[in-house]
Motif scaffolding. Structure first.
Motif, PDB file in Angstrom:
ATOM      1  N   ALA A   1       0.810  -1.224  -0.167  1.00 48.18           N
ATOM      2  CA  ALA A   1       0.047   0.090   0.027  1.00 48.18           C
ATOM      3  C   ALA A   1       1.004   1.168   0.006  1.00 48.18           C
ATOM      4  CB  ALA A   1      -0.765   0.101   1.111  1.00 48.18           C
ATOM      5  N   LEU A   2       0.510   2.239  -0.535  1.00 50.65           N
ATOM      6  CA  LEU A   2       0.897   3.471  -0.435  1.00 50.65           C
ATOM      7  C   LEU A   2       0.625   4.239   0.808  1.00 50.65           C
ATOM      8  CD1 LEU A   2       2.812   5.357  -2.326  1.00 50.65           C
ATOM      9  CD2 LEU A   2       0.571   6.252  -3.094  1.00 50.65           C
ATOM     10  N   VAL A   3       1.599   4.665   1.303  1.00 54.30           N
ATOM     11  CA  VAL A   3       1.656   5.334   2.780  1.00 54.30           C
ATOM     12  C   VAL A   3       2.217   6.687   2.794  1.00 54.30           C
ATOM     13  CG1 VAL A   3       1.896   4.918   5.283  1.00 54.30           C
ATOM     14  CG2 VAL A   3       1.472   3.031   4.038  1.00 54.30           C
ATOM     15  N   ILE A   4       1.348   7.538   3.492  1.00 57.57           N
ATOM     16  CA  ILE A   4       1.865   8.825   3.467  1.00 57.57           C
ATOM     17  C   ILE A   4       2.064   9.495   4.937  1.00 57.57           C
ATOM     18  CG2 ILE A   4       0.828  11.369   3.323  1.00 57.57           C
ATOM     19  CD1 ILE A   4      -1.224  10.454   1.423  1.00 57.57           C
ATOM     20  N   ASP A   5       3.353   9.990   5.050  1.00 55.38           N
ATOM     21  CA  ASP A   5       3.897  10.527   6.395  1.00 55.38           C
ATOM     22  C   ASP A   5       4.000  12.054   5.956  1.00 55.38           C
ATOM     23  OD1 ASP A   5       4.883  11.382   8.618  1.00 55.38           O
ATOM     24  OD2 ASP A   5       6.468   9.853   8.739  1.00 55.38           O
TER      25      ASP A   5
ATOM     26  N   CYS B   1       5.970   8.288  -7.774  1.00 53.05           N
ATOM     27  CA  CYS B   1       5.946   9.294  -6.735  1.00 53.05           C
ATOM     28  C   CYS B   1       6.945   8.733  -5.570  1.00 53.05           C
ATOM     29  CB  CYS B   1       4.664   9.588  -6.050  1.00 53.05           C
ATOM     30  SG  CYS B   1       3.738   8.362  -5.361  1.00 53.05           S
ATOM     31  N   VAL B   2       6.625   7.382  -5.270  1.00 48.20           N
ATOM     32  CA  VAL B   2       7.579   6.814  -4.125  1.00 48.20           C
ATOM     33  C   VAL B   2       9.023   6.919  -4.469  1.00 48.20           C
ATOM     34  CG1 VAL B   2       7.988   4.798  -2.902  1.00 48.20           C
ATOM     35  CG2 VAL B   2       5.410   5.543  -3.155  1.00 48.20           C
ATOM     36  N   LYS B   3       9.221   6.644  -5.840  1.00 44.79           N
ATOM     37  CA  LYS B   3      10.766   6.405  -6.109  1.00 44.79           C
ATOM     38  C   LYS B   3      11.403   7.625  -6.291  1.00 44.79           C
ATOM     39  CE  LYS B   3       9.416   3.065  -9.682  1.00 44.79           C
ATOM     40  NZ  LYS B   3       9.169   2.594 -10.928  1.00 44.79           N
ATOM     41  N   THR B   4      10.872   8.978  -6.141  1.00 46.93           N
ATOM     42  CA  THR B   4      11.521  10.317  -6.212  1.00 46.93           C
ATOM     43  C   THR B   4      11.311  10.986  -4.734  1.00 46.93           C
ATOM     44  OG1 THR B   4       9.551  11.136  -7.131  1.00 46.93           O
ATOM     45  CG2 THR B   4      11.210  10.314  -8.460  1.00 46.93           C
ATOM     46  N   CYS B   5      10.655  10.386  -3.770  1.00 47.70           N
ATOM     47  CA  CYS B   5      10.237  10.997  -2.741  1.00 47.70           C
ATOM     48  C   CYS B   5      11.468  10.901  -1.596  1.00 47.70           C
ATOM     49  CB  CYS B   5       9.040  10.623  -1.817  1.00 47.70           C
ATOM     50  SG  CYS B   5       8.589  11.549  -0.613  1.00 47.70           S
ATOM     51  N   PHE B   6      12.348  11.932  -1.849  1.00 49.33           N
ATOM     52  CA  PHE B   6      13.634  11.658  -1.057  1.00 49.33           C
ATOM     53  C   PHE B   6      13.529  11.962   0.333  1.00 49.33           C
ATOM     54  CE2 PHE B   6      13.268  16.356  -1.798  1.00 49.33           C
ATOM     55  CZ  PHE B   6      13.615  16.761  -0.688  1.00 49.33           C
ATOM     56  N   THR B   7      12.184  12.336   0.877  1.00 48.80           N
ATOM     57  CA  THR B   7      11.967  12.440   2.399  1.00 48.80           C
ATOM     58  C   THR B   7      11.291  11.224   3.248  1.00 48.80           C
ATOM     59  OG1 THR B   7       9.912  13.659   2.053  1.00 48.80           O
ATOM     60  CG2 THR B   7      12.073  15.099   2.217  1.00 48.80           C
TER      61      THR B   7
ATOM     62  N   LEU C   1       6.240   9.702   1.293  1.00 47.26           N
ATOM     63  CA  LEU C   1       5.432   8.771   0.375  1.00 47.26           C
ATOM     64  C   LEU C   1       6.244   7.470   0.380  1.00 47.26           C
ATOM     65  CD1 LEU C   1       4.493  10.900  -2.490  1.00 47.26           C
ATOM     66  CD2 LEU C   1       3.048  10.088  -0.810  1.00 47.26           C
ATOM     67  N   VAL C   2       5.666   6.438   1.004  1.00 51.46           N
ATOM     68  CA  VAL C   2       6.176   5.003   0.821  1.00 51.46           C
ATOM     69  C   VAL C   2       5.476   3.965   0.466  1.00 51.46           C
ATOM     70  CG1 VAL C   2       8.262   5.534   2.563  1.00 51.46           C
ATOM     71  CG2 VAL C   2       5.966   4.630   3.254  1.00 51.46           C
ATOM     72  N   TRP C   3       5.774   2.716  -0.127  1.00 44.77           N
ATOM     73  CA  TRP C   3       5.155   1.579  -0.651  1.00 44.77           C
ATOM     74  C   TRP C   3       5.602   0.424   0.225  1.00 44.77           C
ATOM     75  CZ3 TRP C   3       1.228   1.030  -3.438  1.00 44.77           C
ATOM     76  CH2 TRP C   3       0.908  -0.237  -4.295  1.00 44.77           C
ATOM     77  N   VAL C   4       4.753   0.191   1.063  1.00 47.18           N
ATOM     78  CA  VAL C   4       5.078  -0.838   2.193  1.00 47.18           C
ATOM     79  C   VAL C   4       4.315  -1.974   2.109  1.00 47.18           C
ATOM     80  CG1 VAL C   4       6.051   0.884   3.694  1.00 47.18           C
ATOM     81  CG2 VAL C   4       3.884   0.634   3.937  1.00 47.18           C
ATOM     82  N   GLU C   5       4.413  -3.252   2.537  1.00 48.93           N
ATOM     83  CA  GLU C   5       3.616  -4.221   2.851  1.00 48.93           C
ATOM     84  C   GLU C   5       2.945  -4.094   4.181  1.00 48.93           C
ATOM     85  OE1 GLU C   5       4.646  -7.947   1.830  1.00 48.93           O
ATOM     86  OE2 GLU C   5       5.985  -7.525   0.373  1.00 48.93           O
ATOM     87  N   VAL C   6       1.482  -4.178   3.965  1.00 50.99           N
ATOM     88  CA  VAL C   6       0.566  -4.271   4.868  1.00 50.99           C
ATOM     89  C   VAL C   6      -0.089  -5.416   5.149  1.00 50.99           C
ATOM     90  CG1 VAL C   6       0.169  -1.893   4.762  1.00 50.99           C
ATOM     91  CG2 VAL C   6      -1.279  -3.452   3.550  1.00 50.99           C
ATOM     92  N   SER C   7      -0.410  -5.844   6.573  1.00 51.10           N
ATOM     93  CA  SER C   7      -1.112  -6.930   6.820  1.00 51.10           C
ATOM     94  C   SER C   7      -2.651  -6.783   6.920  1.00 51.10           C
ATOM     95  CB  SER C   7      -0.581  -7.694   7.767  1.00 51.10           C
ATOM     96  OG  SER C   7      -0.507  -7.126   9.019  1.00 51.10           O
ATOM     97  N   GLY C   8      -3.682  -7.646   6.815  1.00 52.98           N
ATOM     98  CA  GLY C   8      -4.913  -7.460   7.057  1.00 52.98           C
ATOM     99  C   GLY C   8      -5.691  -6.831   5.830  1.00 52.98           C
TER     100      GLY C   8
END
Length: 140
Positions: A4-8, A122-128, A131-138
């Motif tokens: 999932a795409l997760v925003i911080d 977007c995740v590939k270029t977000c240096f901070t 935006l991250v692409w992470v494994e999520v359960s559930g």
């Protein structure tokens, strides 16, 4: 597991590189209005936050569309817009409580994040790493 795409939002600097990469990836132009990512800048508070589709369980945008042009994949929950059905009425834009559905005036079409079909640019270029692409359960 599902990704999932997760925003911080606290990590977002407002550089808007994600908007440029998204617009180029989808439309072949570097133009924020053609991006599926929308960086909301609050100059007064000094903050920036990416706005993307949050893959609602019940999508207000789908319910609001009079043309049935918005479809949500049952498995991935990704929302897509059928360009042949969309009339640009903006009902979905007004209905989205997260501001994730955008209207592009030039094309008279609405835009929503499709997570680049599982490989978000977007995740590939977000240096901070706002935006991250992470494994999520559930999530199925």
């Amino acid at each position: 597991m599902t990704k999932a795409l997760v925003i911080d939002a606290e990590k977002c600097t407002g550089c808007r590189i994600c908007e440029m990469v998204c617009s180029f990836s989808h439309a072949g132009v570097f133009k924020p209005s053609s991006s599926r990512v929308d960086i909301k800048l609050d100059a007064k508070a000094g903050t920036a936050a990416p706005k993307l589709c949050v893959l609602c369980e019940t999508c207000s945008c789908i319910e609001a569309c009079p043309e049935n042009a918005i479809i949500q994949d049952e498995k991935t929950k990704l929302v897509t817009i059928d360009r042949s059905k969309c009339t640009g009425c903006k009902e979905c834009v007004f209905a989205c409580p997260y501001g994730a559905v955008r209207y592009e005036k030039e094309s008279n079409f609405v835009l929503v994040c499709d997570q680049c079909e599982g490989d978000p640019e977007c995740v590939k270029t977000c240096f901070t790493e706002a935006l991250v692409w992470v494994e999520v359960s559930g999530v199925s």
